[in-house]
Design a protein around this motif. Structure first.
Motif: not given
Length: 158
Positions: A124-125, A86-87, A120-121, A82
């Motif tokens: 994560l979503k 992301c964090r 990646c972000l 992450l």
């Protein structure tokens, strides 16, 4: 494996297909879609663990007293998987009450089980959306997350 999870989420959940499908039928469908056996089994195991996390009334991660704390210290492996973006997004989701400490921990648990060198972000979503999908009482949070994923930019596009 993540491609399989995305395929399943988009084709089963968004099409409102019956979620209690026969695992052999599902495996056959995924093979016909071009996925490999070992990746299919990893994805199904990932989903099974997610269901296990979601089926308990109390998640094994936190007690009620831990819910008060807003600080999350990431271990080295989590920091690698992450990135700062992301964090930061996880913190943002907690601040707008899309995630609570328990659902955040479920998300992190599921992220760490994704067998991918690149995360990646956007990935994560989708994991957040998958986690929130069946968590009892998180329907509004799921809707908010959906809006964040499919949000269209405001103003004129050039």
């Amino acid at each position: 494996m993540f491609d399989i999870l995305m395929y399943l989420f988009e084709n089963l959940v968004n099409n409102q297909t019956e979620l209690m499908v026969d695992q052999d039928e599902l495996t056959d469908e995924l093979i016909r879609a071009g996925f490999h056996h070992d990746e299919i089994y990893k994805a199904l195991a990932w989903l099974e663990k997610l269901c296990d996390l979601q089926s308990t009334d109390t998640t094994p991660y936190l007690t009620h007293s831990a819910e008060i704390s807003n600080t999350r210290v990431y271990c080295e492996d989590e920091l690698i998987k992450l990135d700062i973006e992301c964090r930061g997004f996880l913190i943002f989701l907690e601040q707008i009450n899309v995630l609570c400490s328990n659902t955040r921990e479920m998300v992190i648990d599921r992220v760490m089980e994704i067998d991918s060198s690149e995360f990646c972000l956007v990935d994560l979503k989708w994991v957040v959306l998958m986690v929130l999908f069946n968590v009892p009482g998180k329907e509004l949070a799921y809707e908010q997350m959906e809006e964040l994923i499919f949000e269209l930019p405001e103003g004129q596009l050039h």
